[in-house]
Design a protein around this motif. Sequence first.
Motif, PDB file in Angstrom:
ATOM      1  N   PHE A 349       0.828  -1.202   0.000  1.00 52.00           N
ATOM      2  CA  PHE A 349       0.000   0.000   0.000  1.00 52.00           C
ATOM      3  C   PHE A 349       0.868   1.260   0.000  1.00 52.00           C
ATOM      4  CE2 PHE A 349      -2.804   3.070   2.304  1.00 52.00           C
ATOM      5  CZ  PHE A 349      -3.901   3.038   1.461  1.00 52.00           C
ATOM      6  N   GLY A 350       1.951   1.248   0.778  1.00 49.82           N
ATOM      7  CA  GLY A 350       2.882   2.370   0.770  1.00 49.82           C
ATOM      8  C   GLY A 350       2.466   3.547   1.619  1.00 49.82           C
ATOM      9  N   SER A 351       1.888   3.314   2.802  1.00 47.98           N
ATOM     10  CA  SER A 351       1.504   4.412   3.689  1.00 47.98           C
ATOM     11  C   SER A 351       2.698   5.328   3.950  1.00 47.98           C
ATOM     12  CB  SER A 351       1.004   3.869   5.032  1.00 47.98           C
ATOM     13  OG  SER A 351      -0.059   2.972   4.847  1.00 47.98           O
ATOM     14  N   SER A 352       2.447   6.650   3.918  1.00 50.42           N
ATOM     15  CA  SER A 352       3.552   7.585   4.054  1.00 50.42           C
ATOM     16  C   SER A 352       3.332   8.669   5.100  1.00 50.42           C
ATOM     17  CB  SER A 352       3.836   8.259   2.702  1.00 50.42           C
ATOM     18  OG  SER A 352       4.296   7.321   1.762  1.00 50.42           O
ATOM     19  N   ASP A 353       2.102   9.170   5.242  1.00 49.13           N
ATOM     20  CA  ASP A 353       1.870  10.288   6.152  1.00 49.13           C
ATOM     21  C   ASP A 353       0.371  10.376   6.411  1.00 49.13           C
ATOM     22  OD1 ASP A 353       2.336  12.513   7.731  1.00 49.13           O
ATOM     23  OD2 ASP A 353       2.740  13.877   6.067  1.00 49.13           O
ATOM     24  N   PHE A 354      -0.013  11.032   7.526  1.00 49.99           N
ATOM     25  CA  PHE A 354      -1.442  11.218   7.789  1.00 49.99           C
ATOM     26  C   PHE A 354      -1.667  12.419   8.682  1.00 49.99           C
ATOM     27  CE2 PHE A 354      -0.580   9.564  11.885  1.00 49.99           C
ATOM     28  CZ  PHE A 354      -1.731   9.473  12.660  1.00 49.99           C
ATOM     29  N   GLU A 355      -2.909  12.885   8.673  1.00 45.66           N
ATOM     30  CA  GLU A 355      -3.360  13.959   9.570  1.00 45.66           C
ATOM     31  C   GLU A 355      -4.610  13.477  10.304  1.00 45.66           C
ATOM     32  OE1 GLU A 355      -2.316  16.990  10.315  1.00 45.66           O
ATOM     33  OE2 GLU A 355      -0.894  17.596   8.742  1.00 45.66           O
ATOM     34  N   TRP A 356      -4.720  13.911  11.549  1.00 40.18           N
ATOM     35  CA  TRP A 356      -5.875  13.606  12.398  1.00 40.18           C
ATOM     36  C   TRP A 356      -6.616  14.924  12.573  1.00 40.18           C
ATOM     37  CZ3 TRP A 356      -9.184  10.332  14.250  1.00 40.18           C
ATOM     38  CH2 TRP A 356      -9.760  10.458  15.512  1.00 40.18           C
ATOM     39  N   ILE A 357      -7.688  15.133  11.768  1.00 37.92           N
ATOM     40  CA  ILE A 357      -8.319  16.443  11.677  1.00 37.92           C
ATOM     41  C   ILE A 357      -9.778  16.274  11.260  1.00 37.92           C
ATOM     42  CG2 ILE A 357      -7.574  16.703   9.263  1.00 37.92           C
ATOM     43  CD1 ILE A 357      -7.292  19.713   9.763  1.00 37.92           C
ATOM     44  N   ASP A 358     -10.622  17.165  11.761  1.00 41.87           N
ATOM     45  CA  ASP A 358     -12.034  17.180  11.348  1.00 41.87           C
ATOM     46  C   ASP A 358     -12.105  17.856   9.985  1.00 41.87           C
ATOM     47  OD1 ASP A 358     -14.758  17.301  11.044  1.00 41.87           O
ATOM     48  OD2 ASP A 358     -15.106  18.694  12.700  1.00 41.87           O
ATOM     49  N   ILE A 359     -11.990  17.064   8.938  1.00 46.81           N
ATOM     50  CA  ILE A 359     -11.865  17.639   7.597  1.00 46.81           C
ATOM     51  C   ILE A 359     -13.193  18.154   7.067  1.00 46.81           C
ATOM     52  CG2 ILE A 359     -12.249  15.507   6.287  1.00 46.81           C
ATOM     53  CD1 ILE A 359      -9.479  18.097   5.595  1.00 46.81           C
ATOM     54  N   ASP A 360     -14.320  17.575   7.489  1.00 45.32           N
ATOM     55  CA  ASP A 360     -15.624  17.967   6.929  1.00 45.32           C
ATOM     56  C   ASP A 360     -16.448  18.827   7.871  1.00 45.32           C
ATOM     57  OD1 ASP A 360     -15.990  15.921   8.730  1.00 45.32           O
ATOM     58  OD2 ASP A 360     -17.531  14.891   7.564  1.00 45.32           O
ATOM     59  N   GLY A 361     -15.917  19.142   9.062  1.00 42.02           N
ATOM     60  CA  GLY A 361     -16.597  20.059   9.970  1.00 42.02           C
ATOM     61  C   GLY A 361     -17.807  19.500  10.673  1.00 42.02           C
ATOM     62  N   ASP A 362     -17.884  18.167  10.838  1.00 38.76           N
ATOM     63  CA  ASP A 362     -19.047  17.586  11.509  1.00 38.76           C
ATOM     64  C   ASP A 362     -18.817  17.386  13.005  1.00 38.76           C
ATOM     65  OD1 ASP A 362     -17.292  15.473  11.550  1.00 38.76           O
ATOM     66  OD2 ASP A 362     -18.670  14.017  10.654  1.00 38.76           O
ATOM     67  N   GLY A 363     -17.652  17.817  13.512  1.00 36.22           N
ATOM     68  CA  GLY A 363     -17.364  17.695  14.939  1.00 36.22           C
ATOM     69  C   GLY A 363     -16.560  16.475  15.314  1.00 36.22           C
ATOM     70  N   PHE A 364     -16.267  15.589  14.341  1.00 32.40           N
ATOM     71  CA  PHE A 364     -15.496  14.377  14.620  1.00 32.40           C
ATOM     72  C   PHE A 364     -14.232  14.377  13.751  1.00 32.40           C
ATOM     73  CE2 PHE A 364     -20.003  13.189  15.193  1.00 32.40           C
ATOM     74  CZ  PHE A 364     -19.978  12.941  16.561  1.00 32.40           C
ATOM     75  N   LYS A 365     -13.107  14.066  14.363  1.00 33.24           N
ATOM     76  CA  LYS A 365     -11.855  14.069  13.620  1.00 33.24           C
ATOM     77  C   LYS A 365     -11.764  12.856  12.695  1.00 33.24           C
ATOM     78  CE  LYS A 365      -9.163  16.856  16.845  1.00 33.24           C
ATOM     79  NZ  LYS A 365      -7.958  16.943  17.708  1.00 33.24           N
ATOM     80  N   ASP A 366     -11.301  13.128  11.491  1.00 34.09           N
ATOM     81  CA  ASP A 366     -11.169  12.112  10.460  1.00 34.09           C
ATOM     82  C   ASP A 366      -9.689  11.817  10.217  1.00 34.09           C
ATOM     83  OD1 ASP A 366     -14.102  12.359   9.777  1.00 34.09           O
ATOM     84  OD2 ASP A 366     -13.437  14.371   9.202  1.00 34.09           O
ATOM     85  N   ILE A 367      -9.422  10.821   9.387  1.00 36.76           N
ATOM     86  CA  ILE A 367      -8.061  10.464   9.013  1.00 36.76           C
ATOM     87  C   ILE A 367      -7.845  10.839   7.549  1.00 36.76           C
ATOM     88  CG2 ILE A 367      -6.444   8.562   8.649  1.00 36.76           C
ATOM     89  CD1 ILE A 367      -7.849   7.128  11.006  1.00 36.76           C
ATOM     90  N   VAL A 368      -6.916  11.754   7.316  1.00 34.78           N
ATOM     91  CA  VAL A 368      -6.502  12.098   5.960  1.00 34.78           C
ATOM     92  C   VAL A 368      -5.134  11.470   5.753  1.00 34.78           C
ATOM     93  CG1 VAL A 368      -6.127  13.949   4.297  1.00 34.78           C
ATOM     94  CG2 VAL A 368      -7.751  14.282   6.173  1.00 34.78           C
ATOM     95  N   LEU A 369      -4.991  10.646   4.722  1.00 32.36           N
ATOM     96  CA  LEU A 369      -3.804   9.809   4.589  1.00 32.36           C
ATOM     97  C   LEU A 369      -3.307   9.825   3.159  1.00 32.36           C
ATOM     98  CD1 LEU A 369      -3.260   6.357   6.208  1.00 32.36           C
ATOM     99  CD2 LEU A 369      -3.034   6.530   3.720  1.00 32.36           C
ATOM    100  N   VAL A 370      -1.983   9.801   2.998  1.00 33.21           N
ATOM    101  CA  VAL A 370      -1.386   9.615   1.678  1.00 33.21           C
ATOM    102  C   VAL A 370      -0.588   8.318   1.666  1.00 33.21           C
ATOM    103  CG1 VAL A 370      -1.304  12.034   1.006  1.00 33.21           C
ATOM    104  CG2 VAL A 370       0.585  11.095   2.323  1.00 33.21           C
ATOM    105  N   ASN A 371      -0.684   7.598   0.560  1.00 35.16           N
ATOM    106  CA  ASN A 371       0.123   6.396   0.370  1.00 35.16           C
ATOM    107  C   ASN A 371       0.833   6.507  -0.970  1.00 35.16           C
ATOM    108  OD1 ASN A 371      -2.581   5.928  -0.823  1.00 35.16           O
ATOM    109  ND2 ASN A 371      -1.770   3.929  -1.376  1.00 35.16           N
ATOM    110  N   GLY A 372       2.161   6.296  -0.939  1.00 39.66           N
ATOM    111  CA  GLY A 372       2.932   6.482  -2.157  1.00 39.66           C
ATOM    112  C   GLY A 372       4.393   6.110  -2.032  1.00 39.66           C
ATOM    113  N   ASP A 373       4.752   5.412  -0.935  1.00 38.04           N
ATOM    114  CA  ASP A 373       6.133   4.964  -0.822  1.00 38.04           C
ATOM    115  C   ASP A 373       6.453   4.048  -1.995  1.00 38.04           C
ATOM    116  OD1 ASP A 373       8.710   4.388   0.498  1.00 38.04           O
ATOM    117  OD2 ASP A 373       7.841   2.404   0.619  1.00 38.04           O
TER     118      ASP A 373
END
Length: 512
Positions: A349-373
């Motif tokens: 899969f090549g997981s490389s980095d992620f952010e723990w952030i409420d990306i859609d503003g619904d009050g719950f933090k989501d996982i934003v992830l990039v894979n590309g190793d």
Amino acid sequence: MYFRIFISLLAFLFFIGCASSSQETKDDFEQIKQLNVSSLELTGEALSNAYCAVCHIKPDPSLLDQITWKTSVLPDMRRRLGLINAEDFGVAVGEDNDAPEGIYASETLINQSEWDLIEDFYLSHAPEKLPVIDLSSQDLLNLDEFSLRVPDYGEKRPSLTTLTEVHEDSQVIFVGDRHNQLFKIDSKSFKILDSLRIPSPASSIRFRHNGAFDLLTMGFMDPSNFAIGQMNAFSAEASESIMLDSLRRPVHFSFGDLSGNGEEDIVVCNFGHHIGSLVWFEKTTSGYKEHVLNNRPGARKTFLDDVNGDGLLDIIVLMTQAKEGVFAYLNQGNGNFKENTWLSFHPVFGSSDFEWIDIDGDGFKDIVLVNGDNADLSPILKPYHGVRIFKNNGKNQFEETYFYPMYGASALVAGSFSGENKNDIAVISHFPDKQNELLENFLFFEQLSEFDFKVKRFPELGKWSLLTINKGDVNGDGKKDLVLGSFDFKTRYAFPPVDWVPFLILENDFEN
């Protein structure tokens, strides 16, 4: 790092296969010994289900092309199972490959006829070539809302940046590089204010008050099992003291009171190589006491947060080796943690980095992830590399809600760049398709509404090889800008030498 890479290139050194810690690999091998499939007439698919799923999620044959399976990945998996044959003559195996005892099986765990069936299953079901990402069909706009600033130092030296971070209070950019230097640079004039010699390449920094800071250094940046990384505390006068040492290629640290005693503890991602770990160091009256949470390599990045509302800080981590995934270590109190698997990925899969952030503003933090190793056993362009958002349903259960393909996606930052209380995403690729004139090593995802993004590119950035990305207000206008670190091995050996361009700035011109 990357890392995977820095990671030595933070994203650059992740291993495929049963590349786990020595003890856990031994445990995996013990499970394989118990399979006892030799008396059964099993197909290659059934055998692969039995053997491959012990060490990691079994990869589907469609994930790689036939040549990569045949010449690289399958031979490495076979050797790790202790099956050595004539074609391995001259190939480094086990200790000759700098692998500690237990990484490669000390006895043959599969016979040749069983392996032949597994190999035939993979090669007969794998495509000759993987599908391609058609860059020409992507409706991309140019990112006109940012202005590019490129420093001109008039100096000829390699650009091998491993760390970029903005200290907003002082308007200073900190830049660390592979040559064991840390620069303090005025963010407006780009004047070098100071240059510090550090123990090894920097991977993570934390600013404290009055100009003091903590710095994490990797030891050996290239794949290595040596534990010579350090965490050092620097005073405003640049005096240095070692806080933690004997760290195994550490690439990230986080801080918080995990033990509940009012003291600040430290979580360290020992990325490692064949061996590594995720550990936390408890602050005690006599120093720091080490606790191991996960003794596999590939720990890439952590966030500390109370994810279940019990008043205790928990740990969210991205693991980027064979058993890739996002895991939560739930704080049980009294220094105890319980592992909870949030997301699991296959080993290419090549997981490389992620952010723990409420990306859609619904009050719950989501996982934003990039894979590309894309630098180890299968350095081919993969159409499943890219940017992914896993939406939190409010119960810390995650579903992939958004995917945008991007070859070699390796690092990201998320936040409100375009204003209007919306979170956007900026992504770099260290492994883009360099043969395509539409080279995409940077993309900006401007969020228009919930999970509706306008994707924009900055073609001029294709001139540089990017490894790091961070955000910060570099000009004091109250808007978050982007600082990109340049890392290009070609500049190390270039003749004639090339201009030193350690970082680039994208200044935010959005009308907020």
